[in-house]
Write a protein that holds these residues in place. Structure first.
Motif, short mmCIF file in Angstrom:
data_model
loop_
_atom_site.label_atom_id
_atom_site.label_comp_id
_atom_site.label_asym_id
_atom_site.label_seq_id
_atom_site.Cartn_x
_atom_site.Cartn_y
_atom_site.Cartn_z
N GLU A 80 1.13 -1.26 -0.55
CA GLU A 80 0.01 -0.08 -0.37
C GLU A 80 0.86 1.53 -0.59
O GLU A 80 2.46 1.41 0.78
N PHE A 81 0.08 2.60 -0.81
CA PHE A 81 1.19 3.41 -0.49
C PHE A 81 0.43 4.57 -0.06
O PHE A 81 -0.98 4.91 -0.58
N THR A 82 0.93 5.33 0.73
CA THR A 82 0.47 6.68 1.57
C THR A 82 1.70 7.80 1.01
O THR A 82 2.92 7.91 1.61
N PRO A 83 1.17 8.80 -0.17
CA PRO A 83 2.26 9.82 -0.40
C PRO A 83 2.65 10.59 0.71
O PRO A 83 1.83 11.03 1.72
N VAL A 84 3.87 10.47 0.35
CA VAL A 84 4.71 11.65 1.95
C VAL A 84 4.44 12.98 1.40
O VAL A 84 3.63 13.53 0.64
N ASN A 85 3.97 14.08 2.43
CA ASN A 85 4.09 15.24 2.40
C ASN A 85 5.07 15.82 2.15
O ASN A 85 5.59 16.93 2.95
N LYS A 86 5.74 16.05 0.64
CA LYS A 86 7.18 16.25 0.65
C LYS A 86 7.12 16.62 -0.53
O LYS A 86 5.84 16.20 -1.32
N ARG A 87 7.28 18.16 -1.34
CA ARG A 87 7.97 18.41 -2.51
C ARG A 87 9.23 18.18 -3.27
O ARG A 87 9.90 18.20 -2.56
N ILE A 88 9.00 16.69 -3.63
CA ILE A 88 10.26 15.67 -4.42
C ILE A 88 10.76 16.20 -5.68
O ILE A 88 9.59 16.43 -6.23
N ALA A 89 12.14 15.98 -5.99
CA ALA A 89 12.40 16.23 -7.15
C ALA A 89 13.00 14.61 -8.47
O ALA A 89 13.40 13.80 -7.07
N LEU A 90 12.46 14.72 -9.40
CA LEU A 90 12.94 13.38 -9.65
C LEU A 90 13.31 13.24 -10.97
O LEU A 90 13.49 13.90 -11.73
N HIS A 91 14.99 12.16 -10.88
CA HIS A 91 15.57 12.03 -12.71
C HIS A 91 15.48 10.83 -12.84
O HIS A 91 16.03 9.76 -12.14
N VAL A 92 15.13 11.06 -13.57
CA VAL A 92 15.45 9.61 -14.62
C VAL A 92 16.63 9.32 -15.44
O VAL A 92 16.92 9.84 -16.19
N THR A 93 17.43 8.43 -15.20
CA THR A 93 18.44 8.46 -15.88
C THR A 93 18.56 8.18 -17.34
O THR A 93 17.45 7.55 -17.29
N CYS A 94 19.84 8.70 -17.52
CA CYS A 94 19.70 7.91 -18.71
C CYS A 94 19.64 6.58 -19.69
O CYS A 94 18.73 5.83 -20.08
N SER A 95 20.02 5.36 -18.62
CA SER A 95 20.09 4.24 -18.94
C SER A 95 18.75 3.75 -18.86
O SER A 95 17.69 2.53 -19.32
N SER A 96 17.82 4.30 -17.32
CA SER A 96 16.22 3.95 -17.56
C SER A 96 15.33 4.21 -18.60
O SER A 96 14.30 3.79 -18.75
N ARG A 97 15.56 5.61 -18.81
CA ARG A 97 15.00 6.52 -19.76
C ARG A 97 15.51 5.42 -21.39
O ARG A 97 14.04 5.08 -21.78
N LYS A 98 16.47 4.35 -21.60
CA LYS A 98 16.60 3.75 -22.25
C LYS A 98 15.94 2.60 -22.22
O LYS A 98 15.64 1.64 -23.31
N MET A 99 15.72 2.28 -21.27
CA MET A 99 14.94 1.08 -20.89
C MET A 99 13.77 1.24 -21.18
O MET A 99 12.16 0.79 -20.38
N GLY A 100 12.91 2.52 -21.60
CA GLY A 100 11.62 3.07 -21.54
C GLY A 100 11.01 3.27 -20.30
O GLY A 100 9.33 2.66 -20.08
N LEU A 101 11.65 3.31 -18.88
CA LEU A 101 11.19 3.32 -17.94
C LEU A 101 10.32 5.17 -17.28
O LEU A 101 10.49 4.84 -15.71
N ALA A 102 10.38 6.06 -18.12
CA ALA A 102 10.93 7.29 -17.59
C ALA A 102 9.36 7.21 -17.15
O ALA A 102 8.89 7.65 -15.83
N GLU A 103 8.34 6.85 -17.46
CA GLU A 103 6.70 7.02 -17.58
C GLU A 103 6.81 6.25 -16.27
O GLU A 103 5.55 6.84 -15.35
N THR A 104 7.02 4.61 -16.05
CA THR A 104 6.51 4.34 -14.80
C THR A 104 7.15 5.02 -13.25
O THR A 104 6.69 4.63 -12.79
N MET A 105 8.14 5.64 -13.86
CA MET A 105 8.98 5.66 -12.55
C MET A 105 8.19 6.97 -12.20
O MET A 105 8.19 7.49 -11.28
#
Length: 939
Positions: free
Chosen positions: A829-854
């Protein structure tokens, strides 16, 4: 040394701009001076401008010295309009401002904004800009307007000419004009009234010549970018409207465009497509004419050769291989505001074409996967030709338009010309709604006989298009140098003289982009042809289109992937023809920094490249050529004694951390900078976000379970802990084990884990044998631990996992995001933490097609997620961020402004997180930290 007067011009340029933005060296003038066309001119000086004042100053300088100047946006132009052998002015990062106007009915854009970025700005408002060229993810607004670029859907109704509201421009003499500002117009009338009077006189002249006026109106009923936009003279009576519309499609020959205001168009949310298959090209063209009457959004025509070029590629729809030898296809798209409106339009189209013979029944689909499969046919055509051409040849894509009633006959005649001149692999496709055809073929410009064949072919094509069918020799790619000599053939003497008078009125000294649009040289299209020497198998297929450039982290520092290839081709040419050793040595020295040292080798360029060239892979190969015996021996020793080396790294991190605590940020940073600089960059550059030694994991076991996972913490994650200013000093392994335990997994670790590494540190340096040796060692350990793939294998670091996936077969390998998505979503189960966070999708993750999933996963875990725009690779590139920190700085220069309010950032690579923390000014850590904080076992 620069020849006169360029030496004096260079000195005057440095009076008002930094030396870092004016280039005269052999490598950068060549690389920066290259565009996507098959022509080559090398500028004497390349200048990067950041504001209109600099453009004004440059124009005043060139006027004083009477030397030509050419303006360049993204350099995706195909007809030779963006090159110069004099002064080339490029758009720097300062030209990316915009303003949404009138509730998004309009948008003001500076010329350095990429077309798709403008659409991204407008997307929340349900709007977009009208032009939609195939290069929209790369080309910039300045080039879109200057070339009147259109595309598959905008036709002649929504191009720049038709959707233009106002312009801000700078004339050849340095005078600015804003056509939307009454004060600017009034000042212009006083200072340049002769131009306005001249335009009025030209209009009166044209209207008095009814035959010429009718010819202009007729020719712009179809797509036409041959010559100037003469329709401005008949369409408008306000001289300011005439002026600004003449600039559309003027290719930088009349003025510099510094701001454009577009009237936006609606972006319909519902779309459906059908790949209609017909027994012959005539049937397909008849269907296109009918579809045009049904106001479909797009109808892309493809001949049998075009379909054959992609039919065997992955992801293509079924049935292409069974089509007959004369078959053709029409890819039709319909759009609607609602699903009901879309369905009604689809029904009308199907009913309208039901009487035309087809190979299979027509079927529309709005399912994204099926929809994309159909459009992959169209997207793959140009790359398909580029990928199979012989090394040393170029790909030419010509662009013509016919009255739509003649489309079928003209297409058949064009196919006959291919046969006549021996272009047996040529393909035809195009925007059938506007009678616009592209034909693509390969051409060798290294042999005179081949140049002669091309000349004869073009003579026949121009006579057929302009003479017989009264069509457009350039429909949407711009006149450039390619068709400049044929403008008079298409338009006739009276219209051509009108264009000459327009050029003289705006640019009396002929300094703006000479040789483009108007050119009296009958062989202009056969001169200054770009050499493409054979260089290396990886890069020989490059067509120098520049599609790779927006994702390159070094694009504002040194070279882009296209420019790296251009420069290496030149180095290869120098060696092949036996240039002086001093010349080769100097060029190679420049390349070793600009081309090799500052390349992140992330491979993202391959995801944008039409022919899938991974320039990063080539640079790794180049590095392998440069490694000497002692370097390879040292690398082998490090690989064999990996635990000892890691112990040394831990000691270094410990000492550096203690010194940081003792000296403080400022003094330690100064010391790190000094050691790096005065060692000639031999010592890595310490920074304030340098990781400390990783804490020993508190959690070593997970509950016994039938569900097991092999967890391999990468060597970087095992030993590089958080930075000094991160309040959370815990180890990534603890959080990963915690998440897995919550999900009910038992964790298995590979044996002798302190020896294991995927080999990435060696591979990135071109030390392939050592890299592969470490990978084989890891593979065996993973096979043993997973019982040869019985259990899934998780690695917490995406670049390491990507390398493992590239080279290890038969094992179920996952990085964190993919593993959570596949195995844990039903267990947590997930409960969103009360934070404004930054997300960086690495180039490897992008090449694996995981940007949207991440991103989707992050949004389940945090109240607000910021994914910084236009930051694709952080530029840290393993340890390159320590050795060449300027690469990381250049890649992340826009990061801090986008992280306002963020308290923490997340990624999946510890080294990337170092650079992100440094420049983002917030601590970055592995996404497993966030997952652990936001999740608990599902009941």
């Amino acid at each position: 040394m620069l020849p006169e007067p360029y030496d004096q011009i260079y000195a005057e340029l440095l009076d008002f701009m930094p030396k870092e933005r004016a280039y005269t060296d052999a490598l950068r003038t060549l690389a920066y001076g290259t565009d996507a066309s098959f022509y080559r001119l090398i500028p004497k000086i390349v200048v990067d401008t950041d504001c209109e004042d600099e453009v004004v100053a440059i124009l005043k300088i060139v006027n004083r010295h009477q030397v030509p100047v050419t303006f360049r946006a993204a350099g995706t132009s195909l007809s030779g309009q963006a090159i110069s052998d004099s002064i080339l002015v490029r758009l720097g990062d300062g030209w990316r401002n915009y303003e949404i106007l009138d509730k998004a009915r309009k948008i003001a854009l500076e010329p350095g904004i990429i077309g798709s970025h403008a659409n991204r700005i407008l997307a929340p408002h349900g709007k977009k800009i009208g032009p939609d060229p195939a290069s929209i993810d790369t080309c910039k607004i300045g080039g879109i307007v200057a070339n009147n670029a259109s595309g598959m859907c905008c036709g002649v109704a929504e191009n720049s000419y038709k959707t233009l509201d106002s312009l801000r421009l700078v004339l050849a003499d340095g005078t600015p004009l804003d056509t939307a500002d009454p004060a600017s117009r009034e000042a212009f009338e006083k200072s340049h009234g002769h131009i306005l009077e001249g335009l009025v006189a030209l209009r009166e002249r044209v209207l008095a010549d009814k035959k010429l006026a009718a010819r202009i109106r007729r020719k712009f009923k179809i797509k036409n970018t041959t010559g100037y936009s003469l329709n401005a003279i008949v369409d408008f009576d306000d001289p300011f409207e005439i002026l600004q519309h003449l600039l559309v499609g003027s290719e930088g020959t009349l003025a510099f465009i510094s701001r454009v205001v577009y009237r936006t168009v609606v972006e319909h949310p519902h779309k459906a497509s059908a790949l209609m298959r017909f027994p012959d090209i005539r049937s397909a063209c008849e269907a296109a004419i009918i579809a045009r009457g049904q106001r479909v959004s797009a109808a892309e025509l493809m001949d049998r050769a075009a379909l054959a070029s992609v039919q065997d590629k992955p992801g293509m729809p079924d049935g292409l291989t069974e089509l007959g030898p004369e078959a053709a296809a029409l890819l039709v798209e319909v759009r609607g505001k609602t699903e009901q409106e879309l369905e009604a339009k689809v029904a009308k189209v199907l009913d309208a074409v039901k009487d035309i013979a087809s190979v299979t029944p027509h079927q529309f689909t709005s399912v994204p996967a099926e929809f994309n499969s159909l459009w992959n046919v169209r997207r793959g055509l140009f790359p398909a030709v580029g990928a199979v051409r012989d090394a040393g040849t170029t790909v030419i894509i010509e662009d013509v338009a016919f009255p739509i009633k003649d489309l079928a006959e003209a297409t058949l005649e064009l196919q006959e010309l291919f046969i006549k001149h021996g272009y047996d692999k040529a393909i035809i496709f195009g925007h059938a709604l506007e009678g616009n055809l592209h034909f693509v073929f390969t051409q060798d410009f290294n042999v005179q006989a081949e140049i002669d064949r091309y000349a004869a072919f073009m003579d026949d094509v121009t006579q057929m298009v302009a003479g017989k069918y009264k069509g457009s020799l350039k429909a949407e790619h711009g006149t450039g140098r390619n068709m400049a000599h044929f403008v008079e053939l298409e338009w006739g003497r009276d219209a051509y003289k009108l264009m000459e008078d327009i050029k003289a009125l705006f640019d009396p000294n002929g300094l703006l982009n000479p040789g483009v649009i108007l050119n009296e040289d009958p062989e202009a299209h056969l001169k200054d042809l770009k050499p493409l020497p054979v260089a290396d198998d990886i890069i020989d297929r490059c067509i120098e289109c520049g599609f790779c450039e927006p994702v390159c982290p070094s694009r504002s520092l040194t070279l882009t992937p296209r420019q790296r290839i251009v420069a290496f081709r030149e180095l290869s040419r120098q060696k092949q023809v036996g240039d002086a050793q001093e010349t080769i040595k100097a060029f190679k020295k420049s390349y070793d920094y600009d081309g090799e040292a500052t390349c992140a080798a992330d491979g993202l360029c391959g995801t944008r490249c039409p022919v899938a060239i991974d320039t990063g892979k080539f640079i790794k190969l180049y590095r392998s050529w440069e490694r000497g015996k002692w370097q390879k021996a040292l690398a082998s020793a490090v690989a064999k004694n990996f635990p000892l080396v890691i112990a040394g790294v831990n000691m270094d991190l410990g000492i550096a951390g203690a010194m940081h605590d003792l000296l403080g940020d400022r003094a330690m940073d100064g010391l790190g900078h000094g050691l790096h600089k005065y060692s000639g960059k031999r010592l890595p550059r310490w920074n304030v976000s340098m990781p400390r030694v990783a804490a020993k994991p508190r959690m070593n076991t997970t509950p016994d379970s039938a569900d097991k996972v092999v967890y391999f913490p990468s060597c970087v994650a095992r030993h590089m802990g958080p930075e000094k200013h991160d309040p959370d000093k815990s180890a990534i392994r603890d959080h990963t084990l915690s998440v897995l335990a919550k999900a009910g997994y038992e964790v298995i670790h590979p044996e002798r884990m302190n020896r294991l590494c995927c080999g990435q540190p060696w591979e990135s340096k071109g030390l392939v044998d050592q890299a592969d040796s470490k990978l084989r060692e890891l593979e065996q350990a993973l096979r043993d631990a997973s019982e040869n793939g019985k259990y899934p294998i998780l690695c917490d670091t995406s670049p390491c996992l990507y390398r493992m996936k590239e080279h290890i077969e038969g094992l179920p390998l996952y990085e964190p995001v993919e593993f959570v998505g596949k195995f844990l979503m039903d267990r947590l189960e997930f409960t969103p933490v009360n934070k404004r966070i930054a997300l960086h999708v690495t180039c490897s993750s992008r090449k694996m097609g995981l940007a949207e999933t991440m991103e989707e996963l992050a949004r389940k875990c945090a109240r607000e997620v910021v994914v910084p725009e236009d930051i694709f690779c952080c530029g840290f590139a393993g340890d390159r961020g320590f050795n060449y920190p300027e690469l990381n700085e250049a890649a992340l220069k826009d990061l801090p402004d986008q992280l306002a309010g963020c308290s923490v950032g997340y990624s999946t690579s510890r080294t990337c997180e170092v650079g992100l923390s440094l420049h983002g000014k917030v601590p970055y850590k592995n996404i497993m930290f966030l997952l652990d904080e936001a999740s608990w076992p599902k009941a």
